[in-house]
Design an enzyme around this catalytic site. Sequence first.
Site, PDB file in Angstrom:
ATOM      1  N   THR A 255       0.574  -1.565   0.543  1.00 19.50           N
ATOM      2  CA  THR A 255       0.325  -0.161   0.170  1.00 19.50           C
ATOM      3  C   THR A 255       0.872   1.193   0.069  1.00 19.50           C
ATOM      4  O   THR A 255       1.768   1.404   0.497  1.00 19.50           O
ATOM      5  CB  THR A 255      -1.042   0.101   1.604  1.00 19.50           C
ATOM      6  OG1 THR A 255      -0.435   0.465   2.148  1.00 19.50           O
ATOM      7  CG2 THR A 255      -2.001  -1.095   1.279  1.00 19.50           C
TER       8      THR A 255
ATOM      9  N   ASP B 149      -4.992  -4.681  13.104  1.00 16.16           N
ATOM     10  CA  ASP B 149      -6.209  -4.209  13.020  1.00 16.16           C
ATOM     11  C   ASP B 149      -6.502  -3.149  12.065  1.00 16.16           C
ATOM     12  O   ASP B 149      -8.276  -3.636  11.675  1.00 16.16           O
ATOM     13  CB  ASP B 149      -7.200  -4.210  14.502  1.00 16.16           C
ATOM     14  CG  ASP B 149      -6.558  -5.107  15.256  1.00 16.16           C
ATOM     15  OD1 ASP B 149      -6.493  -6.249  14.629  1.00 16.16           O
ATOM     16  OD2 ASP B 149      -5.849  -5.176  16.534  1.00 16.16           O
TER      17      ASP B 149
ATOM     18  N   ASP C  98     -12.116   0.023  16.070  1.00 18.95           N
ATOM     19  CA  ASP C  98     -11.257  -1.223  15.786  1.00 18.95           C
ATOM     20  C   ASP C  98     -10.394  -0.057  15.240  1.00 18.95           C
ATOM     21  O   ASP C  98      -9.432  -0.464  15.051  1.00 18.95           O
ATOM     22  CB  ASP C  98     -12.192  -1.914  13.962  1.00 18.95           C
ATOM     23  CG  ASP C  98     -12.761  -2.960  14.586  1.00 18.95           C
ATOM     24  OD1 ASP C  98     -13.463  -2.602  15.659  1.00 18.95           O
ATOM     25  OD2 ASP C  98     -13.325  -3.286  14.355  1.00 18.95           O
TER      26      ASP C  98
HETATM   27  C1  16C Z   1      -2.937  -1.903  34.717  1.00 17.73           C
HETATM   28  C2  16C Z   1      -2.636  -3.381  33.468  1.00 17.73           C
HETATM   29  C3  16C Z   1      -3.819  -2.683  32.715  1.00 17.73           C
HETATM   30  C4  16C Z   1      -3.665  -3.433  31.731  1.00 17.73           C
HETATM   31  C5  16C Z   1      -5.516  -3.302  31.097  1.00 17.73           C
HETATM   32  C6  16C Z   1      -5.335  -4.691  29.920  1.00 17.73           C
HETATM   33  C7  16C Z   1      -6.761  -3.953  29.453  1.00 17.73           C
HETATM   34  C8  16C Z   1      -5.892  -4.349  27.740  1.00 17.73           C
HETATM   35  C9  16C Z   1      -7.750  -3.963  26.927  1.00 17.73           C
HETATM   36  C10 16C Z   1      -7.241  -4.520  24.952  1.00 17.73           C
HETATM   37  C11 16C Z   1      -8.656  -4.589  24.810  1.00 17.73           C
HETATM   38  C12 16C Z   1      -8.051  -3.831  22.737  1.00 17.73           C
HETATM   39  C13 16C Z   1      -9.092  -3.566  22.204  1.00 17.73           C
HETATM   40  C14 16C Z   1      -8.243  -3.678  20.687  1.00 17.73           C
HETATM   41  C15 16C Z   1      -9.103  -2.802  20.580  1.00 17.73           C
HETATM   42  C16 16C Z   1      -8.254  -3.150  18.921  1.00 17.73           C
HETATM   43  O1  16C Z   1      -9.819  -3.220  18.107  1.00 17.73           O
HETATM   44  C17 16C Z   1      -7.933  -1.087  18.729  1.00 17.73           C
HETATM   45  C18 16C Z   1      -6.835  -1.449  16.940  1.00 17.73           C
HETATM   46  O2  16C Z   1      -5.752  -2.747  17.571  1.00 17.73           O
HETATM   47  N1  16C Z   1      -6.509  -1.568  19.205  1.00 17.73           N
HETATM   48  C19 16C Z   1      -6.544  -0.190  19.745  1.00 17.73           C
HETATM   49  O3  16C Z   1      -7.433   0.474  20.181  1.00 17.73           O
HETATM   50  C20 16C Z   1      -5.686  -0.300  21.217  1.00 17.73           C
HETATM   51  C21 16C Z   1      -6.147  -0.371  22.854  1.00 17.73           C
HETATM   52  C22 16C Z   1      -4.678  -0.406  23.632  1.00 17.73           C
HETATM   53  C23 16C Z   1      -5.167  -0.091  25.048  1.00 17.73           C
HETATM   54  C24 16C Z   1      -4.201   0.054  25.822  1.00 17.73           C
HETATM   55  C25 16C Z   1      -4.927  -0.050  27.190  1.00 17.73           C
HETATM   56  C26 16C Z   1      -3.626  -0.142  28.505  1.00 17.73           C
HETATM   57  C27 16C Z   1      -4.327  -0.022  29.726  1.00 17.73           C
HETATM   58  C28 16C Z   1      -3.112   0.289  30.279  1.00 17.73           C
HETATM   59  C29 16C Z   1      -3.446   1.057  32.109  1.00 17.73           C
HETATM   60  C30 16C Z   1      -2.095   1.227  32.802  1.00 17.73           C
HETATM   61  C31 16C Z   1      -2.921   2.077  34.348  1.00 17.73           C
HETATM   62  C32 16C Z   1      -1.742   1.630  34.873  1.00 17.73           C
HETATM   63  C33 16C Z   1      -2.172   2.570  36.119  1.00 17.73           C
HETATM   64  C34 16C Z   1      -0.253   2.599  36.838  1.00 17.73           C
HETATM   65  N1  ATP Z   2       1.200   2.458   3.191  1.00 16.32           N
HETATM   66  C1  ATP Z   2       0.259   3.314   4.010  1.00 16.32           C
HETATM   67  N2  ATP Z   2       1.268   4.701   4.340  1.00 16.32           N
HETATM   68  C2  ATP Z   2       0.798   4.881   5.734  1.00 16.32           C
HETATM   69  N3  ATP Z   2      -0.737   4.583   6.030  1.00 16.32           N
HETATM   70  C3  ATP Z   2      -1.099   2.983   5.955  1.00 16.32           C
HETATM   71  C4  ATP Z   2      -0.361   2.644   4.771  1.00 16.32           C
HETATM   72  N4  ATP Z   2      -1.452   1.798   4.335  1.00 16.32           N
HETATM   73  C5  ATP Z   2      -1.956   1.658   5.300  1.00 16.32           C
HETATM   74  N5  ATP Z   2      -2.362   2.279   6.244  1.00 16.32           N
HETATM   75  C6  ATP Z   2      -2.677   2.784   7.404  1.00 16.32           C
HETATM   76  O1  ATP Z   2      -2.499   2.253   8.742  1.00 16.32           O
HETATM   77  C7  ATP Z   2      -3.433   2.590  10.110  1.00 16.32           C
HETATM   78  C8  ATP Z   2      -2.388   1.181  10.943  1.00 16.32           C
HETATM   79  O2  ATP Z   2      -2.149  -0.097  10.211  1.00 16.32           O
HETATM   80  P1  ATP Z   2      -2.529  -1.324  11.802  1.00 16.32           P
HETATM   81  O3  ATP Z   2      -3.697  -1.521  11.371  1.00 16.32           O
HETATM   82  O4  ATP Z   2      -1.755  -2.037   9.589  1.00 16.32           O
HETATM   83  O5  ATP Z   2      -1.482  -1.387  11.810  1.00 16.32           O
HETATM   84  P2  ATP Z   2      -1.475  -0.901  13.293  1.00 16.32           P
HETATM   85  O6  ATP Z   2      -2.133   0.442  13.434  1.00 16.32           O
HETATM   86  O7  ATP Z   2       0.134  -0.638  14.115  1.00 16.32           O
HETATM   87  O8  ATP Z   2      -1.807  -2.422  13.873  1.00 16.32           O
HETATM   88  P3  ATP Z   2      -3.095  -2.110  14.913  1.00 16.32           P
HETATM   89  O9  ATP Z   2      -3.804  -1.385  14.475  1.00 16.32           O
HETATM   90  O10 ATP Z   2      -3.582  -3.603  14.858  1.00 16.32           O
HETATM   91  O11 ATP Z   2      -2.614  -1.674  16.193  1.00 16.32           O
HETATM   92  C9  ATP Z   2      -4.340   2.040   9.147  1.00 16.32           C
HETATM   93  O12 ATP Z   2      -5.551   2.735   9.752  1.00 16.32           O
HETATM   94  C10 ATP Z   2      -3.932   1.738   7.338  1.00 16.32           C
HETATM   95  O13 ATP Z   2      -5.814   2.263   7.589  1.00 16.32           O
END
Ligand code: 16C
Ligand code: ATP
Length: 551
Positions: free
Chosen positions: A175, A203, A511
């Site tokens: 891409t 994702d 997502d």
């Molecule tokens: C203390 C540890 C707690 C850990 C809790 C972990 C919960 C993690 C749940 C992860 C859920 C992911 C859901 C997936 C979403 C995806 O469609 C999306 C696209 O890739 N990812 C994110 O939005 C990325 C989302 C990333 C979220 C990360 C959140 C991290 C939270 C950390 C909190 C720390 C508190 C510390 C206090 C001292």
């Molecule tokens: N060639 C490109 N240059 C810049 N951005 C791009 C390109 N191709 C795709 N993208 C965009 O990059 C973004 C992130 O991509 P991708 O989801 O693959 O990786 P990530 O964010 O590291 O992983 P995750 O979604 O698992 O957290 C997407 O929103 C996608 O639309």
Amino acid sequence: MERPSRLLLVSELRVRNSAYDVSLSRSLLTWKRRTSSPVYHPFRPSVCHSVSVSEIISVREEEEENGCKDDGSWKKINEREGKDCRQAFTVLHVERCPQHRWRCAEVSFTCPEAALCQRWVTGIREQLAAIASRPKQLLVYINPYSGKQHGKHIYEQKVAPLFALAGVTTHVIVTEHANYARDHLRTEAELKKFDGVVCVGGDGMFSEIIHGLIWRSQVDGGVDPNCADESLLPSSLRIGIIPAGSTDCICFATVGSNDPVTSALHIIVGDSQPMDVCSVHHNNTFLRYSVSLLGYGFYGDVLTDSERKRWMGPARYDLSGVKMFLTHHYYEGTVSYLPARGIMGTPRDASRCRSGCVICQHNGRLISKKAERYQMDEETDREGEGEWKTIRGKFLAINAASMSCACPRSPKGLSPAAHLADGTTDLILVRKCSRFDFLRHLLRHTSKDDQFDLNFVEVHRVRRFCFTPRHCQSDSDLDLRENGKHQIFGQICRNHPACGCAPAYSSWNCDGEILTHTAIDVRVHSNLIKLFARGIEEPTVFDDLTNPCAI
Ligand SMILES: CCCCCCCCCCCCC/C=C/[C@@H](O)[C@H](CO)NC(=O)CCCCCCCCCCCCCCC
Ligand SMILES: Nc1ncnc2c1ncn2[C@@H]1O[C@H](COP(=O)(O)OP(=O)(O)OP(=O)(O)O)[C@@H](O)[C@H]1O
Ligand SMILES: [Ca+2]
């Protein structure tokens, strides 16, 4: 248990210089070591192996070491005489490793004569060719900037060689910018030429692919994607994910690991896993599709903050997570939802969605029957849908998990008992609480304790829901966000006398993408897409019972 099918080939062949009885049926390749003595020998148990034909990657002819390969003159004589000197063949097959990883293993069989070797090679190849679900032509999109920017390298080093071994041909596109893959799929890609689409990335990249494919199916089938009440047409192409992103939760929750080789093998064997997709609308205008997390409040804020830190790679989410945890914003709004009625399963179940999930199959059938009835008599079914429930309150987070959202950060996920293809999403409401309590809730995502068993958390399995933030009873919340700073700060001053800086609105994390509106209408479309996956497999404790050699 599967009945042993008719044997197509049976021979005595050698494996690592030992004699084996080898047999091939439509479903299994089996090799059992021959024992010279009928007397039971405790130190030399009868060794029996089998591999399912559906998990054979390919078969390769080998040249006999002392006949052809090493001695050119032998080869020449044999070629002149029209003889084939190949007397050994190697079967490459799937081998299961810990943590749901798959590897390509091989076993070589030596035959007493070349003609027999040929019969075996042809026999196995014929069985492989008869598996209609295996893809032959794939369209591959690589995002070179996903995760740690290793996507291209991962594909070239780990995946392309396996596709070549299995005889899968590919058209690879790297891409050039965001939405490149989505737009290519919408308008240009000659989809008829392919048996599936593969995305190398995270994702966000997967999201681009489903947006392209779903859009294309609706346009081809005359369905208006802007109408929230329309039933969407499923896409016929399966999607494979080669994980190379930052979270990769869709790959993790459908395969059980984020391992490119495992994913490539699931694609080669032609696995199929149906999945639910949520459509998100604002005022009957289509916004986006979601398959994993729709999160307002905490996860929306984490994503917004992390986008500014993209250069950090996957660690950006942890840093923004800590920051947003400390910031501790809450948001007011109204959630209305349509509970999923008559289905099997609840969000508090101890059982998990696994390969061949019975709950997904049962609920999938139920929902498609309901959809048929709905088409026959719209009014009757609307009544049968049940009643909308409404909750107004102050929330730290509003999350809808259409599947578990398991990922390496939280191996059980946001909603551990959610299902990949049951036609529902789990609506999780985390009400305003202390930082300490919110931390308890977050920590439980990483332990065995139930993250829903807290008095400020509730979870509902739903088919549809709407959210309206406070001060957004009209349909113009976007205008308000852009032009109504005074009103927003007015609300802050009244509701947050202590901090005075909390925003009135969060954003939706869909997502991993930020939605442009906060008032949304979400509907689950059961089984709308299919992946080259089979769901997470249960470890086979009683392996021997499924092994015909043990019978
Ligand atoms: C203390 C540890 C707690 C850990 C809790 C972990 C919960 C993690 C749940 C992860 C859920 C992911 C859901 C997936 C979403 C995806 O469609 C999306 C696209 O890739 N990812 C994110 O939005 C990325 C989302 C990333 C979220 C990360 C959140 C991290 C939270 C950390 C909190 C720390 C508190 C510390 C206090 C001292
Ligand atoms: N060639 C490109 N240059 C810049 N951005 C791009 C390109 N191709 C795709 N993208 C965009 O990059 C973004 C992130 O991509 P991708 O989801 O693959 O990786 P990530 O964010 O590291 O992983 P995750 O979604 O698992 O957290 C997407 O929103 C996608 O639309
Ligand atoms: Ca679901």
